[in-house]
Design an enzyme around this catalytic site. Structure first.
Site, PDB file in Angstrom:
ATOM      1  N   HIS A   1       0.757  -0.992   0.069  1.00  0.00           N
ATOM      2  CA  HIS A   1       0.016   0.038   0.036  1.00  0.00           C
ATOM      3  C   HIS A   1       0.861   1.367   0.001  1.00  0.00           C
ATOM      4  CE1 HIS A   1      -3.366  -2.624   1.375  1.00  0.00           C
ATOM      5  NE2 HIS A   1      -2.304  -3.349   1.906  1.00  0.00           N
TER       6      HIS A   1
ATOM      7  N   GLU B   1      10.160   8.541 -16.987  1.00  0.00           N
ATOM      8  CA  GLU B   1       8.712   9.152 -17.217  1.00  0.00           C
ATOM      9  C   GLU B   1       8.485   8.676 -18.564  1.00  0.00           C
ATOM     10  OE1 GLU B   1       8.164  13.283 -15.504  1.00  0.00           O
ATOM     11  OE2 GLU B   1      10.181  13.070 -15.709  1.00  0.00           O
TER      12      GLU B   1
ATOM     13  N   SER C   1      15.174  21.737 -15.995  1.00  0.00           N
ATOM     14  CA  SER C   1      14.166  22.756 -16.480  1.00  0.00           C
ATOM     15  C   SER C   1      14.684  23.839 -16.873  1.00  0.00           C
ATOM     16  CB  SER C   1      13.408  23.050 -14.845  1.00  0.00           C
ATOM     17  OG  SER C   1      12.661  24.085 -15.028  1.00  0.00           O
TER      18      SER C   1
ATOM     19  N   LYS D   1      16.402  21.959 -10.822  1.00  0.00           N
ATOM     20  CA  LYS D   1      15.773  20.538 -11.144  1.00  0.00           C
ATOM     21  C   LYS D   1      16.616  19.607 -11.919  1.00  0.00           C
ATOM     22  CE  LYS D   1      11.388  20.483 -11.777  1.00  0.00           C
ATOM     23  NZ  LYS D   1      10.584  19.559 -10.924  1.00  0.00           N
TER      24      LYS D   1
END
Ligand code: ARG
Length: 465
Positions: free
Chosen positions: A157, A291, A278, A284
């Protein structure tokens, strides 16, 4: 009737829009090599069966080799009017060698020809994919071996559950991928069956010998029914379905890496070459590759649905619908191959942050089950032990400390079965070492799993270097 090879019964030329709309040469030229390979085998067989003379066969084969050279050199003039790769190649052959080129199509149809091309092509792609997969698996074995006693929280979970070895987690990935490898190898044997000789749908009136072409083309079997052979694309659907399951696995791994790279987890880094920055936020480092692989899984699932839907309404035998099988299949192969290429380099080069993994494991009362098991071994029924440990955890939460940081007297107030040896069982190392059976997370078990993994990979005979 222009360039068309079937113009005999037509009274007007195909509308130019229709010609472009029905043409597949824009994409099926990808099969050129396999189409020529199939034609060489077909011509050879026609010669051996006395359907063409040896001289005709030699001329055809020489001509086909020249066509191949022109394609390789980028000099081939692909024509939309000639519809597809098959007729482009055949037409050029006839330009080069004259009328005898027109004999190549004896006892054959584009229907068995295209089905053969797809299978020859896909068989090669599957071999390439399996090679990448085995390399990836081998890289994971090396990673797991280095981290049998790197401790991280195991989750259910997405809540801290029990401590596990990072190597054990990596070996879970190995197992997932190994089933994918097996699935693809299994699918390959159904891909590797030869439709050639089925002709348009019913077979041919010429005395062909399909065993000759099958042997020349390296097929392990011959499609047993001509109607089925030219029409079904289940082998491509099966491949795409195995590809989808594999992409689903890569996507799950991606998801974990993305989570673990966040500041909130801080469990791993991946090398900078798999990340981008970024344009606005200077701090970043984004996990673009995982992804994107997670996103690309969606695309492959889509191609599976496309192929299933394409097939579901088709009566026997060949229908033009099947021309739509190619682009989804190409996209599926390209997407999967690209994702695997990225993963082969990226996944085994994950850099775990042992300190933060350990700190996270300490935070979530991950050894609570170990304390319950300890009480059970001292005669406390499991349900009662569960209750005792629940109380201890509640106290830990209140005091802001881990179970191993509670005082012995604090623990004993919940059960007199607790002795001073309890702390041996509350350490993370003790928790791992105790799960010492096949498939468990004890470091020596992980090491054995790695060794077995190496043996399993060896059977594929693939150079993993
Ligand atoms: N381009 C066609 C395809 O991709 C080749 C087979 C065409 N057969 C036919 N009878 N029109 O399926």
């Amino acid at each position: 009737q222009g360039q068309q090879m079937w113009g005999g019964r037509f009274s007007e030329a195909t509308d130019s829009f229709v010609a472009a709309f029905t043409a597949s040469v824009g994409f099926d030229q990808r099969f050129a090599k396999h189409d020529i390979q199939g034609s060489v085998a077909h011509a050879t067989m026609l010669g051996r069966c006395g359907i063409l003379t040896q001289e005709e066969v030699d001329t055809i084969i020489q001509g086909l080799h020249q066509v191949q050279q022109e394609i390789d050199a980028g000099e081939f003039n692909w024509s939309i009017a000639l519809e597809d790769v098959h007729m482009n190649v055949e037409s050029r052959l006839t330009d080069i060698i004259g009328t005898v080129g027109k004999k190549l199509h004896t006892g054959r149809s584009r229907n068995d020809q295209v089905a053969t091309d797809i299978r020859l092509w896909l068989r090669e792609e599957v071999d390439n994919i399996v090679e990448l997969l085995v390399k990836l698996q081998s890289g994971l074995l090396n990673l797991a071996e280095q981290h049998t006693d790197t401790i991280m929280p195991g989750f259910t979970h997405l809540q801290t559950a029990q401590p596990v070895s990072f190597g054990h987690h990596v070996m879970a990935w190995f197992e997932m991928l190994n089933r994918d490898t097996e699935r693809l190898i299994d699918a390959r044997s159904r891909i590797n069956q030869m439709p050639l000789g089925s002709a348009a749908l019913a077979g041919t009136t010429f005395p062909i010998d399909r065993t000759i072409t099958a042997e020349l083309l390296g097929f392990e079997g011959i499609c047993q029914n001509s109607l089925d052979a030219v029409s079904d694309r289940d082998f491509a659907i099966e491949f795409t379905s195995a590809a989808s399951i594999l992409m689903m696995h890569l996507s799950r791994m991606s998801e974990e890496i993305i989570l673990w790279m966040s500041a909130q987890f801080g469990f791993v880094q991946i090398p900078d070459r798999f990340c981008t920055g970024s344009s606005i936020m200077p701090q970043k480092k984004n996990p673009d590759v995982p992804e994107l692989v997670r996103g690309k899984a969606a695309r492959v699932f889509g191609q599976l649905i496309t192929l299933l839907t394409l097939m579901k309404n088709q009566p026997l035998a060949y229908n033009k619908d099947n021309q739509e099988d190619k682009e989804p299949l190409f996209d599926c192969v390209d997407t999967l191959t690209g994702s695997l290429l990225a993963f082969v380099d990226m996944l085994p080069n994950i850099i775990p942050n042992k300190e933060s993994m350990r700190a996270a494991t300490m935070k979530g009362y991950a050894t609570a089950t170990d304390l319950a098991d300890y009480l059970v071994r001292r005669g406390v029924p499991f349900r009662d032990a569960h209750e005792v440990v629940g109380n201890a955890v509640a106290l830990g939460i209140k005091e802001g400390v881990d179970l191993s940081e509670l005082k012995l007297e604090q623990l004993q107030q919940f059960s007199d079965a607790i002795g001073d040896d309890v702390f041996d069982y509350l350490t993370l190392e003790g928790s791992l070492a105790a799960r010492d059976h096949l498939g468990g997370t004890a470091p020596n078990q992980v090491l054995q799993a790695v060794a077995r993994g190496r043996e399993r990979l060896a059977q594929y005979n693939i150079d993993v270097k």
